[in-house]
Design an enzyme around this catalytic site. Structure first.
Site, PDB file in Angstrom:
ATOM      1  N   GLY A  26       0.848  -1.191   0.000  1.00 50.90           N
ATOM      2  CA  GLY A  26       0.000   0.000   0.000  1.00 50.90           C
ATOM      3  C   GLY A  26       0.883   1.240   0.000  1.00 50.90           C
ATOM      4  N   LEU A  27       0.303   2.368   0.368  1.00 51.63           N
ATOM      5  CA  LEU A  27       1.063   3.616   0.335  1.00 51.63           C
ATOM      6  C   LEU A  27       2.300   3.548   1.241  1.00 51.63           C
ATOM      7  CD1 LEU A  27       1.413   6.549  -0.515  1.00 51.63           C
ATOM      8  CD2 LEU A  27      -0.163   7.223   1.298  1.00 51.63           C
ATOM      9  N   ALA A  28       2.130   3.052   2.467  1.00 49.81           N
ATOM     10  CA  ALA A  28       3.254   3.038   3.409  1.00 49.81           C
ATOM     11  C   ALA A  28       4.395   2.176   2.869  1.00 49.81           C
ATOM     12  CB  ALA A  28       2.793   2.527   4.772  1.00 49.81           C
ATOM     13  N   SER A  54      -6.095  -0.397   1.250  1.00 55.33           N
ATOM     14  CA  SER A  54      -6.987   0.741   1.539  1.00 55.33           C
ATOM     15  C   SER A  54      -6.516   1.995   0.825  1.00 55.33           C
ATOM     16  CB  SER A  54      -7.010   1.037   3.046  1.00 55.33           C
ATOM     17  OG  SER A  54      -7.615   0.010   3.750  1.00 55.33           O
ATOM     18  N   ALA A  56      -5.577   2.669  -2.038  1.00 56.81           N
ATOM     19  CA  ALA A  56      -6.133   2.928  -3.374  1.00 56.81           C
ATOM     20  C   ALA A  56      -7.590   3.368  -3.301  1.00 56.81           C
ATOM     21  CB  ALA A  56      -6.003   1.678  -4.232  1.00 56.81           C
ATOM     22  N   GLU A 126     -12.515  19.426   5.482  1.00 59.33           N
ATOM     23  CA  GLU A 126     -13.206  18.239   6.005  1.00 59.33           C
ATOM     24  C   GLU A 126     -13.584  18.483   7.450  1.00 59.33           C
ATOM     25  OE1 GLU A 126     -12.584  13.800   4.778  1.00 59.33           O
ATOM     26  OE2 GLU A 126     -10.631  14.748   4.960  1.00 59.33           O
ATOM     27  N   HIS A 245     -16.623   4.475  10.367  1.00 59.92           N
ATOM     28  CA  HIS A 245     -17.082   5.538   9.476  1.00 59.92           C
ATOM     29  C   HIS A 245     -18.601   5.548   9.530  1.00 59.92           C
ATOM     30  CE1 HIS A 245     -17.665   8.194   6.111  1.00 59.92           C
ATOM     31  NE2 HIS A 245     -16.362   8.394   6.063  1.00 59.92           N
ATOM     32  N   ARG A 291     -16.856  12.247  14.004  1.00 64.76           N
ATOM     33  CA  ARG A 291     -17.194  10.972  13.370  1.00 64.76           C
ATOM     34  C   ARG A 291     -17.846   9.973  14.333  1.00 64.76           C
ATOM     35  NH1 ARG A 291     -12.639   8.851   9.119  1.00 64.76           N
ATOM     36  NH2 ARG A 291     -13.460  10.317   7.617  1.00 64.76           N
ATOM     37  N   HIS A 349     -13.609   1.209   9.898  1.00 58.06           N
ATOM     38  CA  HIS A 349     -12.977   1.994   8.831  1.00 58.06           C
ATOM     39  C   HIS A 349     -11.492   2.206   9.056  1.00 58.06           C
ATOM     40  CE1 HIS A 349     -12.789   4.860   5.596  1.00 58.06           C
ATOM     41  NE2 HIS A 349     -12.387   5.826   6.394  1.00 58.06           N
ATOM     42  N   ARG A 384      -8.972   9.277  14.985  1.00 55.09           N
ATOM     43  CA  ARG A 384      -8.190   9.883  13.903  1.00 55.09           C
ATOM     44  C   ARG A 384      -8.906  11.090  13.297  1.00 55.09           C
ATOM     45  NH1 ARG A 384      -8.188   8.343   7.756  1.00 55.09           N
ATOM     46  NH2 ARG A 384     -10.321   7.935   8.369  1.00 55.09           N
ATOM     47  N   LEU A 390      -3.217   8.965   5.491  1.00 57.45           N
ATOM     48  CA  LEU A 390      -2.291   8.896   4.359  1.00 57.45           C
ATOM     49  C   LEU A 390      -1.037   9.700   4.698  1.00 57.45           C
ATOM     50  CD1 LEU A 390      -4.704   9.372   1.284  1.00 57.45           C
ATOM     51  CD2 LEU A 390      -3.753   7.251   2.152  1.00 57.45           C
TER      52      LEU A 390
HETATM   53  C1  LIG Z   1     -12.645   3.570   1.696  1.00 57.30           C
HETATM   54  C2  LIG Z   1     -11.535   4.263   2.423  1.00 57.30           C
HETATM   55  C3  LIG Z   1     -11.347   5.633   2.263  1.00 57.30           C
HETATM   56  C4  LIG Z   1     -10.307   6.283   2.930  1.00 57.30           C
HETATM   57  N1  LIG Z   1     -10.088   7.626   2.711  1.00 57.30           N
HETATM   58  C5  LIG Z   1      -9.007   8.222   3.273  1.00 57.30           C
HETATM   59  C6  LIG Z   1      -8.669   9.569   2.954  1.00 57.30           C
HETATM   60  O1  LIG Z   1      -9.318  10.210   2.147  1.00 57.30           O
HETATM   61  N2  LIG Z   1      -7.578  10.113   3.565  1.00 57.30           N
HETATM   62  C7  LIG Z   1      -6.799   9.430   4.467  1.00 57.30           C
HETATM   63  O2  LIG Z   1      -5.830   9.969   4.985  1.00 57.30           O
HETATM   64  N3  LIG Z   1      -7.088   8.134   4.752  1.00 57.30           N
HETATM   65  C8  LIG Z   1      -8.149   7.522   4.178  1.00 57.30           C
HETATM   66  N4  LIG Z   1      -8.424   6.212   4.464  1.00 57.30           N
HETATM   67  C9  LIG Z   1      -7.481   5.465   5.323  1.00 57.30           C
HETATM   68  C10 LIG Z   1      -6.211   5.187   4.513  1.00 57.30           C
HETATM   69  O3  LIG Z   1      -6.570   4.825   3.203  1.00 57.30           O
HETATM   70  C11 LIG Z   1      -5.376   4.073   5.132  1.00 57.30           C
HETATM   71  O4  LIG Z   1      -5.179   4.301   6.492  1.00 57.30           O
HETATM   72  C12 LIG Z   1      -4.008   3.989   4.463  1.00 57.30           C
HETATM   73  O5  LIG Z   1      -4.174   3.913   3.072  1.00 57.30           O
HETATM   74  C13 LIG Z   1      -3.253   2.789   4.955  1.00 57.30           C
HETATM   75  O6  LIG Z   1      -2.117   2.612   4.143  1.00 57.30           O
HETATM   76  P1  LIG Z   1      -1.193   1.348   4.401  1.00 57.30           P
HETATM   77  O7  LIG Z   1      -0.125   1.382   3.377  1.00 57.30           O
HETATM   78  O8  LIG Z   1      -0.814   1.312   5.822  1.00 57.30           O
HETATM   79  O9  LIG Z   1      -2.170   0.094   4.181  1.00 57.30           O
HETATM   80  P2  LIG Z   1      -2.868  -0.444   2.852  1.00 57.30           P
HETATM   81  O10 LIG Z   1      -2.959   0.606   1.826  1.00 57.30           O
HETATM   82  O11 LIG Z   1      -4.122  -1.107   3.259  1.00 57.30           O
HETATM   83  O12 LIG Z   1      -1.833  -1.530   2.316  1.00 57.30           O
HETATM   84  C14 LIG Z   1      -1.607  -2.720   3.038  1.00 57.30           C
HETATM   85  C15 LIG Z   1      -0.820  -3.664   2.163  1.00 57.30           C
HETATM   86  O13 LIG Z   1      -0.430  -4.821   2.909  1.00 57.30           O
HETATM   87  C16 LIG Z   1      -0.794  -5.995   2.180  1.00 57.30           C
HETATM   88  N5  LIG Z   1      -0.927  -7.076   3.159  1.00 57.30           N
HETATM   89  C17 LIG Z   1      -1.800  -7.202   4.193  1.00 57.30           C
HETATM   90  N6  LIG Z   1      -1.531  -8.319   4.887  1.00 57.30           N
HETATM   91  C18 LIG Z   1      -0.460  -8.913   4.290  1.00 57.30           C
HETATM   92  C19 LIG Z   1       0.305 -10.091   4.547  1.00 57.30           C
HETATM   93  N7  LIG Z   1       0.045 -10.899   5.581  1.00 57.30           N
HETATM   94  N8  LIG Z   1       1.330 -10.387   3.706  1.00 57.30           N
HETATM   95  C20 LIG Z   1       1.632  -9.593   2.656  1.00 57.30           C
HETATM   96  N9  LIG Z   1       0.946  -8.451   2.379  1.00 57.30           N
HETATM   97  C21 LIG Z   1      -0.070  -8.121   3.194  1.00 57.30           C
HETATM   98  C22 LIG Z   1      -2.046  -5.588   1.425  1.00 57.30           C
HETATM   99  O14 LIG Z   1      -2.334  -6.463   0.358  1.00 57.30           O
HETATM  100  C23 LIG Z   1      -1.602  -4.193   0.967  1.00 57.30           C
HETATM  101  O15 LIG Z   1      -0.720  -4.308  -0.126  1.00 57.30           O
HETATM  102  C24 LIG Z   1      -9.463   5.548   3.806  1.00 57.30           C
HETATM  103  C25 LIG Z   1      -9.668   4.179   3.972  1.00 57.30           C
HETATM  104  C26 LIG Z   1     -10.679   3.535   3.279  1.00 57.30           C
HETATM  105  C27 LIG Z   1     -10.865   2.055   3.459  1.00 57.30           C
END
Ligand SMILES: Cc1cc2nc3c(=O)[nH]c(=O)nc-3n(C[C@H](O)[C@H](O)[C@H](O)COP(=O)(O)OP(=O)(O)OC[C@H]3O[C@@H](n4cnc5c(N)ncnc54)[C@H](O)[C@@H]3O)c2cc1C
Length: 531
Positions: A26-28, A54, A56, A126, A245, A291, A349, A384, A390
């Site tokens: 994901g993004l992180a 999430s 995306a 927001e 949410h 929220r 959420h 949050r 993000l």
């Molecule tokens: C519908 C929705 C709308 C949102 N809108 C916003 C917004 O507008 N602004 C904002 O700041 N935040 C928003 N959020 C929250 C934000 O999107 C997330 O907190 C953030 O994207 C998390 O990023 P991440 O990289 O930590 O996790 P993710 O983007 O969820 O990525 C996690 C990754 O880990 C992988 N993974 C999981 N388990 C395993 C495993 N065991 N082995 C290998 N890979 C694994 C997944 O496949 C994925 O690639 C929203 C969330 C949702 C669901």
């Protein structure tokens, strides 16, 4: 750990001790990998990068004090207020201060953030932000646009190899240090286990929404990474704090599509099936209340059988242009939001809890780092502030990369990326009976409203499911659920996302974060169950 583990794709040219292993695409995870270039990185992701994350799906955008008249101090203050007394001030100050630089990094990776007529970044408002500070893309397309740009950059970065469809099941710990991971390919259905080892491991596996029956999160967000870290002995923080949410679209889809908060910011109102605007008597800000307050208001209507509906008919003029993502969801469900109200329900959420890290993303275990939603940095406290997640993902993944780069000697060899593996398969195990039982229990007793009796019942069910588990992956998931239940039962007050009907007030002596290991949680379970 399985004894059948085998080594995969272990190139000769780089010393194993130099490679950084990142779990999650994901993004992180991807931002950390890009920031580590040209150091050798392997990213393992359960689904193809950009999917199953999430990130995306984010609709609103990223909070950053870059608009006219806005200040870092104001962003810090808003976050502290939203976090309900337990935000770590050093962490949020670092996060808000570095927001502008990280937005510029994203621009360099090709993210097409909206601009005003003079070419400045366009910012929108927001709920609970006192200024317009959400940097966005085409209304509600931020997450998709950010991930498309990052995925393209990752594919063009020779120092990053990507193993897609690799579900990590365990951490390898040697002499107390985390030195690698054990993963299963074919989206977790492969028969062989693969060991991928390196100098450091970064967890970036996202949130926990799929522990609940109703969630906005992708299937992969089931807390497996957090449970794995807990089983390895890492310290966790704030595990009782789940954000619901208020307005997931209630059309029986799993995951539930989201009707962004920005709709209420635009003037959309909430009504029950009798047409009553039920938020008016509940809070002076009505639909724009925090929220958790709106989520409880909607939950009460749904529980009472009156249902809750979002009326956007007069507030949004050109739905398809202003909110294309939500418009698409409504169309798929056969709802015309220009003519009809949208049925809504609270959904799991965002997770404020997770793997404890310091200001540089370092966990309590040597060699082990974490960033994104699987962490609890202290930036969000008990609740949050919208669009801060993000931002947290990019700020702390960049900090991890900066710290590690100073420690790692060799760069990746030229053929490093050749080891990348792609799959188009996805995880589908939500129909497993134990997962179904767990999700029902979590929604029934660890949701928007909690009480001691229900929490004890939930904990007993979780302990039973844990005893019955025959898979490491479910061990990880159930461990996270157990920690949420233990911490929710232990916190005898209400604060932020954690609301107990038997302790509805905040308590001064609970104005602190929860820090816990799995062993510590196990030690207090007997007393908690006795009540
Ligand atoms: C519908 C929705 C709308 C949102 N809108 C916003 C917004 O507008 N602004 C904002 O700041 N935040 C928003 N959020 C929250 C934000 O999107 C997330 O907190 C953030 O994207 C998390 O990023 P991440 O990289 O930590 O996790 P993710 O983007 O969820 O990525 C996690 C990754 O880990 C992988 N993974 C999981 N388990 C395993 C495993 N065991 N082995 C290998 N890979 C694994 C997944 O496949 C994925 O690639 C929203 C969330 C949702 C669901």
């Amino acid at each position: 750990m399985a004894s059948t583990a085998i080594a995969v794709h272990q190139p000769q040219a780089v010393r194993r001790s130099d490679e950084v292993v990142i779990i999650g695409g994901g993004l992180a995870g991807l931002f950390c990998a890009l920031k580590l270039a040209p150091k050798a990185v392997t990213v393992l992701a359960a689904a193809p990068i950009g999917r199953g994350a999430s990130s995306a799906w984010a609709q609103a955008g990223i909070a950053a004090a870059v608009g006219p008249g806005d200040t870092i101090e104001s962003h810090v203050t808003d976050t502290i207020v939203a976090g309900d007394g337990i935000v770590d001030q050093a962490i949020i100050r670092a996060m808000a201060s570095e927001a502008s630089d990280r937005i510029h990094d994203l621009l360099e990776y090709g993210v097409p953030f909206d601009r005003d007529l003079e070419g400045h970044l366009a910012v929108s408002r927001e709920a609970a932000h006192s200024e317009s500070r959400i940097v966005r893309v085409k209304g509600d397309m931020a997450g998709r646009a950010i991930m498309e740009a990052l995925v393209a950059s990752v594919r063009n970065t020779p120092s990053i190899r990507v193993l897609e469809g690799y579900v990590v099941e365990d951490l390898i710990v040697e002499d107390g240090k985390v030195t690698g991971v054990v993963a299963r390919d074919k989206a977790g259905s492969g028969e062989e286990l693969h060991r991928v080892t390196g100098s450091n491991v970064v967890m970036a596996t996202g949130g926990i929404g799929h522990l609940y029956e109703v969630t906005t999160n992708p299937t992969e967000a089931r807390g497996g990474g957090i449970g794995m870290a807990a089983r390895a002995g890492a310290r966790l923080a704030d595990m009782e704090f789940v954000q619901f949410h208020p307005t997931a679209i209630d059309v029986g889809k799993d995951p539930a599509p989201l009707a962004t908060e920005a709709l209420r910011g635009h003037g959309a109102t909430l009504h029950n099936s009798s047409g009553e605007r039920f938020m008016l008597p509940l809070h002076p800000d009505a639909e724009l209340a925090p929220r958790d307050v709106v989520a409880r208001g909607i939950f009460a209507e749904v529980k009472a059988g009156r249902g809750a509906f979002l009326d956007c008919r007069t507030a949004v003029h050109d739905f398809a242009a202003e909110f294309p993502t939500v418009f698409g969801y409504c169309q798929e469900a056969g709802i015309d939001p220009a003519k009809e109200m949208i049925p809504v329900i609270p959904a799991a959420h965002y997770f404020m809890g997770g793997i404890w890290t310091d200001i540089n993303g370092r966990s309590s275990l040597p060699g082990f780092w974490a960033c994104g939603e699987c962490t609890s940095t202290g930036a969000h406290g008990a609740n949050r502030l919208a669009s801060n997640s993000l931002l947290e993902a990019v700020v702390f993944s960049a900090r991890i990369a900066e710290t590690l780069k100073a420690e790692i000697n060799a760069d990746a060899p030229k053929n490093w990326q050749d080891g990348s593996v792609t799959t188009t398969e996805y995880i589908t195990e939500n129909d497993h009976p134990n997962m179904v039982a767990l999700r029902q229990t979590m929604s029934a007793h660890l949701g928007v409203l909690r009480d001691g009796k229900g929490l004890r019942e939930a904990l007993a069910t979780i302990l039973h499911l844990a005893r019955e588990s025959h898979s490491v992956r479910f061990d990880n998931v159930i461990t996270t659920a157990k920690l949420i239940a233990v911490c929710a039962l232990n916190r005898t007050e209400s604060r932020g996302g954690h609301f107990r009907t038997d302790y509805p007030e905040e308590q001064a002596d609970w104005k602190r974060r929860t820090l816990v290991t799995l062993d510590q949680a196990h030690a207090i379970i007997p007393d908690l169950l006795e009540g």
